[in-house]
Design a protein around this motif. Structure first.
Motif, PDB file in Angstrom:
ATOM      1  N   ASN A 265      41.187  43.711  46.800  1.00 38.70           N
ATOM      2  CA  ASN A 265      40.831  42.366  46.362  1.00 38.70           C
ATOM      3  C   ASN A 265      40.786  42.233  44.846  1.00 38.70           C
ATOM      4  OD1 ASN A 265      40.386  40.837  48.880  1.00 38.70           O
ATOM      5  ND2 ASN A 265      38.895  42.451  49.269  1.00 38.70           N
ATOM      6  N   LEU A 266      41.511  43.101  44.164  1.00 36.74           N
ATOM      7  CA  LEU A 266      41.732  42.983  42.723  1.00 36.74           C
ATOM      8  C   LEU A 266      43.194  42.624  42.521  1.00 36.74           C
ATOM      9  CD1 LEU A 266      39.732  46.074  41.432  1.00 36.74           C
ATOM     10  CD2 LEU A 266      38.959  43.708  41.710  1.00 36.74           C
ATOM     11  N   PHE A 267      43.440  41.551  41.756  1.00 39.75           N
ATOM     12  CA  PHE A 267      44.762  40.931  41.797  1.00 39.75           C
ATOM     13  C   PHE A 267      45.506  40.923  40.466  1.00 39.75           C
ATOM     14  CE2 PHE A 267      42.909  38.151  45.404  1.00 39.75           C
ATOM     15  CZ  PHE A 267      43.066  39.205  46.301  1.00 39.75           C
ATOM     16  N   SER A 268      45.134  41.818  39.552  1.00 35.98           N
ATOM     17  CA  SER A 268      45.804  41.817  38.256  1.00 35.98           C
ATOM     18  C   SER A 268      45.703  43.190  37.610  1.00 35.98           C
ATOM     19  CB  SER A 268      45.171  40.780  37.317  1.00 35.98           C
ATOM     20  OG  SER A 268      43.853  41.192  36.965  1.00 35.98           O
ATOM     21  N   LEU A 269      46.564  43.424  36.636  1.00 36.24           N
ATOM     22  CA  LEU A 269      46.487  44.636  35.839  1.00 36.24           C
ATOM     23  C   LEU A 269      45.124  44.750  35.162  1.00 36.24           C
ATOM     24  CD1 LEU A 269      47.536  47.084  34.197  1.00 36.24           C
ATOM     25  CD2 LEU A 269      48.513  45.425  32.574  1.00 36.24           C
ATOM     26  N   GLN A 270      44.625  43.645  34.624  1.00 29.21           N
ATOM     27  CA  GLN A 270      43.369  43.689  33.878  1.00 29.21           C
ATOM     28  C   GLN A 270      42.203  44.110  34.775  1.00 29.21           C
ATOM     29  OE1 GLN A 270      45.537  41.166  33.849  1.00 29.21           O
ATOM     30  NE2 GLN A 270      46.326  41.189  31.750  1.00 29.21           N
ATOM     31  N   ASP A 291      47.352  45.557  46.475  1.00 33.73           N
ATOM     32  CA  ASP A 291      48.401  45.008  47.338  1.00 33.73           C
ATOM     33  C   ASP A 291      49.290  44.112  46.495  1.00 33.73           C
ATOM     34  OD1 ASP A 291      49.937  43.604  49.179  1.00 33.73           O
ATOM     35  OD2 ASP A 291      48.276  43.163  50.531  1.00 33.73           O
ATOM     36  N   CYS A 292      50.539  44.510  46.305  1.00 32.39           N
ATOM     37  CA  CYS A 292      51.412  43.745  45.404  1.00 32.39           C
ATOM     38  C   CYS A 292      51.639  42.323  45.906  1.00 32.39           C
ATOM     39  CB  CYS A 292      52.740  44.463  45.208  1.00 32.39           C
ATOM     40  SG  CYS A 292      53.863  44.378  46.612  1.00 32.39           S
ATOM     41  N   ALA A 293      51.594  42.115  47.218  1.00 36.02           N
ATOM     42  CA  ALA A 293      51.832  40.777  47.764  1.00 36.02           C
ATOM     43  C   ALA A 293      50.703  39.810  47.449  1.00 36.02           C
ATOM     44  CB  ALA A 293      52.033  40.862  49.273  1.00 36.02           C
ATOM     45  N   LEU A 294      49.566  40.321  47.016  1.00 31.88           N
ATOM     46  CA  LEU A 294      48.436  39.476  46.626  1.00 31.88           C
ATOM     47  C   LEU A 294      48.205  39.473  45.122  1.00 31.88           C
ATOM     48  CD1 LEU A 294      45.810  40.482  49.364  1.00 31.88           C
ATOM     49  CD2 LEU A 294      47.355  38.510  49.373  1.00 31.88           C
ATOM     50  N   SER A 295      48.837  40.372  44.398  1.00 26.11           N
ATOM     51  CA  SER A 295      48.489  40.579  42.990  1.00 26.11           C
ATOM     52  C   SER A 295      49.710  40.435  42.078  1.00 26.11           C
ATOM     53  CB  SER A 295      47.836  41.950  42.802  1.00 26.11           C
ATOM     54  OG  SER A 295      48.615  42.983  43.363  1.00 26.11           O
ATOM     55  N   TYR A 296      50.293  39.243  42.101  1.00 32.25           N
ATOM     56  CA  TYR A 296      51.407  38.886  41.216  1.00 32.25           C
ATOM     57  C   TYR A 296      52.690  39.649  41.515  1.00 32.25           C
ATOM     58  CZ  TYR A 296      48.037  36.452  38.150  1.00 32.25           C
ATOM     59  OH  TYR A 296      47.070  35.620  37.632  1.00 32.25           O
ATOM     60  N   GLY A 297      52.743  40.392  42.607  1.00 33.07           N
ATOM     61  CA  GLY A 297      53.993  41.006  43.004  1.00 33.07           C
ATOM     62  C   GLY A 297      54.260  42.367  42.408  1.00 33.07           C
ATOM     63  N   LEU A 298      55.460  42.846  42.670  1.00 31.92           N
ATOM     64  CA  LEU A 298      55.871  44.180  42.247  1.00 31.92           C
ATOM     65  C   LEU A 298      55.960  44.302  40.736  1.00 31.92           C
ATOM     66  CD1 LEU A 298      56.957  47.038  42.608  1.00 31.92           C
ATOM     67  CD2 LEU A 298      59.160  46.045  43.294  1.00 31.92           C
ATOM     68  N   VAL A 299      56.329  43.231  40.046  1.00 28.53           N
ATOM     69  CA  VAL A 299      56.400  43.283  38.586  1.00 28.53           C
ATOM     70  C   VAL A 299      55.043  43.703  38.018  1.00 28.53           C
ATOM     71  CG1 VAL A 299      56.657  41.888  36.489  1.00 28.53           C
ATOM     72  CG2 VAL A 299      58.315  41.664  38.352  1.00 28.53           C
ATOM     73  N   GLU A 300      53.976  43.106  38.511  1.00 22.65           N
ATOM     74  CA  GLU A 300      52.630  43.469  38.055  1.00 22.65           C
ATOM     75  C   GLU A 300      52.234  44.850  38.578  1.00 22.65           C
ATOM     76  OE1 GLU A 300      48.790  41.822  36.268  1.00 22.65           O
ATOM     77  OE2 GLU A 300      50.935  41.894  35.850  1.00 22.65           O
ATOM     78  N   TYR A 301      52.643  45.185  39.790  1.00 20.13           N
ATOM     79  CA  TYR A 301      52.284  46.483  40.365  1.00 20.13           C
ATOM     80  C   TYR A 301      52.873  47.625  39.535  1.00 20.13           C
ATOM     81  CZ  TYR A 301      50.775  49.599  44.113  1.00 20.13           C
ATOM     82  OH  TYR A 301      50.130  50.572  44.840  1.00 20.13           O
ATOM     83  N   LEU A 302      54.062  47.444  39.020  1.00 17.81           N
ATOM     84  CA  LEU A 302      54.659  48.466  38.150  1.00 17.81           C
ATOM     85  C   LEU A 302      53.822  48.670  36.897  1.00 17.81           C
ATOM     86  CD1 LEU A 302      58.398  47.404  38.528  1.00 17.81           C
ATOM     87  CD2 LEU A 302      57.402  49.561  39.336  1.00 17.81           C
ATOM     88  N   ARG A 303      53.262  47.588  36.371  1.00 19.21           N
ATOM     89  CA  ARG A 303      52.380  47.709  35.204  1.00 19.21           C
ATOM     90  C   ARG A 303      51.096  48.454  35.579  1.00 19.21           C
ATOM     91  NH1 ARG A 303      53.291  41.529  34.474  1.00 19.21           N
ATOM     92  NH2 ARG A 303      55.205  41.435  33.236  1.00 19.21           N
ATOM     93  N   ILE A 304      50.592  48.180  36.766  1.00 18.49           N
ATOM     94  CA  ILE A 304      49.385  48.876  37.224  1.00 18.49           C
ATOM     95  C   ILE A 304      49.653  50.367  37.356  1.00 18.49           C
ATOM     96  CG2 ILE A 304      47.842  49.159  39.208  1.00 18.49           C
ATOM     97  CD1 ILE A 304      47.996  46.119  39.597  1.00 18.49           C
ATOM     98  N   LEU A 305      50.806  50.744  37.883  1.00 18.22           N
ATOM     99  CA  LEU A 305      51.136  52.164  38.012  1.00 18.22           C
ATOM    100  C   LEU A 305      51.238  52.837  36.644  1.00 18.22           C
ATOM    101  CD1 LEU A 305      53.777  52.214  40.902  1.00 18.22           C
ATOM    102  CD2 LEU A 305      51.363  52.870  41.010  1.00 18.22           C
ATOM    103  N   GLU A 306      51.775  52.149  35.660  1.00 22.75           N
ATOM    104  CA  GLU A 306      51.837  52.712  34.307  1.00 22.75           C
ATOM    105  C   GLU A 306      50.439  52.902  33.737  1.00 22.75           C
ATOM    106  OE1 GLU A 306      54.308  53.826  32.144  1.00 22.75           O
ATOM    107  OE2 GLU A 306      55.352  53.910  34.073  1.00 22.75           O
ATOM    108  N   HIS A 321      46.902  48.006  50.650  1.00 17.33           N
ATOM    109  CA  HIS A 321      46.459  47.118  51.720  1.00 17.33           C
ATOM    110  C   HIS A 321      47.641  46.280  52.195  1.00 17.33           C
ATOM    111  CE1 HIS A 321      45.339  42.849  52.537  1.00 17.33           C
ATOM    112  NE2 HIS A 321      44.394  43.383  53.296  1.00 17.33           N
ATOM    113  N   GLY A 322      47.530  45.742  53.403  1.00 15.34           N
ATOM    114  CA  GLY A 322      48.444  44.684  53.831  1.00 15.34           C
ATOM    115  C   GLY A 322      49.289  45.005  55.041  1.00 15.34           C
ATOM    116  N   GLY A 323      49.644  46.259  55.227  1.00 14.57           N
ATOM    117  CA  GLY A 323      50.382  46.637  56.416  1.00 14.57           C
ATOM    118  C   GLY A 323      51.747  45.993  56.549  1.00 14.57           C
ATOM    119  N   HIS A 324      52.429  45.731  55.440  1.00 16.92           N
ATOM    120  CA  HIS A 324      53.715  45.041  55.513  1.00 16.92           C
ATOM    121  C   HIS A 324      54.840  45.898  54.927  1.00 16.92           C
ATOM    122  CE1 HIS A 324      52.937  44.155  51.277  1.00 16.92           C
ATOM    123  NE2 HIS A 324      51.788  43.601  51.636  1.00 16.92           N
TER     124      HIS A 324
END
Length: 389
Positions: A265-270, A291-306, A321-324
């Motif tokens: 339930n955290l939806f951003s890099l910040q 869950d990238c589908a809830l948190s601005y998508g894969l573009v943001e998820y890549l930033r989170i991984l960095e 999360h999400g099971g998709h």
């Protein structure tokens, strides 16, 4: 190469189940079809996206803000340097113009829906599964041939007794899962402990079971549960308190030395960065569930991984999360630690490709271009109907 149409609809995924915080009797999902003028096998390439369960369809945000910005952009501004494919990062920047920092809320869900459709289209245009495309771009071509998955269930159903709970979990084991998760916090502690012990009786080892409080507890209750759960040595204790209460999470480590999980339930890099900075999480055992589908998508998820890399975290500690199928592709292509699964609930969005079995809690991915929706017949039928409107 251009986007010729964008279509969105709302689909109910209502169910008579509840966790410690919400019931799902009115839950909805946005489904989006991104139609391009690219062609494969004589048909237009269409990218599909949807949002994960637990958040309602963000139709108004898509309709009023994000899709108009995408439609107004020049076709050339949406393309990568080759001019032959869409660029998800450029598209993300365009749809996020004039969005003030902070206040991520539900807009991150709307952007996540759109981002998923873009990546599906990009991989289809490139002629490869998304996990291979991600592996080629970000991991030197290495991808996982199979991904760890666990069965998330154990919800509170009306009139569901311990025997019914055991039968549900036996069903997941019969499907090939060796790790299962159940809800806690929606009943008194004594009842939850009876439910946990009933499930443990049908498992070989306690680390086959994780429990999820869905952010229900204040610190005192979370601590009481922690002390009661500790002797069981479970797989993990998930989201005991409010997702933004980093102090609670940090203090809870004093009461619980076993693995804990949070982040869905955290939806951003910040917000993800603040979780890592201040929540006292331990990179040797705890699990991150963004869950990238809830948190601005894969573009943001890549930033989170960095960001996680900078703080010494391995992507293997991420189990979204999400099971998709979107997160399943991320797990395979980016080397994540696995993916959640929802056998039998939140259909047709939960679950993976038809005909590919789960074996000892691992599943393989279809070798088809895109995210793989076309290998999940019921979901693909729904998406095709939207694209054909």
């Amino acid at each position: 190469m251009r986007i010729v149409d964008i279509r969105e609809t709302v689909v109910p995924i209502k169910s008579d189940i509840r966790n410690a915080y919400v019931d799902f009797s009115q839950m909805t999902v946005s489904v989006l079809a991104l139609v391009t003028d690219a062609s494969r096998d004589g048909k237009p390439v269409v990218g599909y996206g949807f949002n994960s369960n637990g958040r309602y369809a963000p139709s108004g945000l898509l309709r009023d803000r994000f899709l108009p910005r995408l439609r107004a952009a020049s076709p050339e501004s949406l393309l990568d340097e080759t001019g032959d494919n869409l660029d998800p990062h450029r598209i993300w920047a365009i749809v996020m113009r004039n969005e003030k920092p902070g206040g991520h809320g539900e807009r991150s869900v709307a952007v996540g829906v759109l981002d998923m459709a873009v990546w599906d289209a990009v991989a289809k245009i490139a002629g490869m599964p998304l996990y291979r495309l991600l592996a080629n771009r970000y991991r030197g071509g290495r991808f996982e041939s199979k991904v760890f998955v666990y069965a998330a269930g154990g919800y509170y159903y009306p009139n569901k007794n311990l025997s019914a709970l055991q039968d549900e979990m036996r069903g997941y084991l019969a499907l090939g899962y060796s790790v299962v998760k159940m809800k806690i916090g929606g009943a008194p502690l004594s009842e939850d402990l009876r439910r946990i012990e009933a499930v443990l009786k049908i498992l070989k080892t306690p680390d086959q079971l994780a429990v999820d409080a869905n952010g229900r507890f204040e610190l005192d209750t979370a601590s009481v549960y922690a002390r009661a759960l500790a002797p069981y040595r479970l797989r993990w204790y998930e989201e005991p308190g409010d997702p933004l209460d980093y102090e609670l999470q940090a203090k809870l480590a004093d009461h619980y030395s076993g693995p804990m999980a949070t982040g869905e339930n955290l939806f951003s890099l910040q917000d993800a960065r603040n979780l890592i900075r201040y929540a006292g999480l331990r990179p040797d055992r705890d699990v991150l569930q963004f869950d990238c589908a809830l948190s601005y998508g894969l573009v943001e998820y890549l930033r989170i991984l960095e960001m996680l890399k900078d703080y010494g975290w391995s992507p293997a500690r991420c189990i979204p999360h999400g099971g998709h199928q979107m997160s399943l592709n991320l797990a395979a292509g980016l080397g994540l630690g696995g993916n959640e699964s929802y056998p039998g609930v939140f259909q047709p969005f939960g679950g993976f490709a038809d005909g590919i079995p789960v074996e000892n809690s691992y599943v393989r991915l279809p070798d088809i271009p895109g995210i793989g929706f076309e290998a999940k017949n019921e979901l693909h039928h729904l998406m095709q109907a939207l694209a054909a409107q």
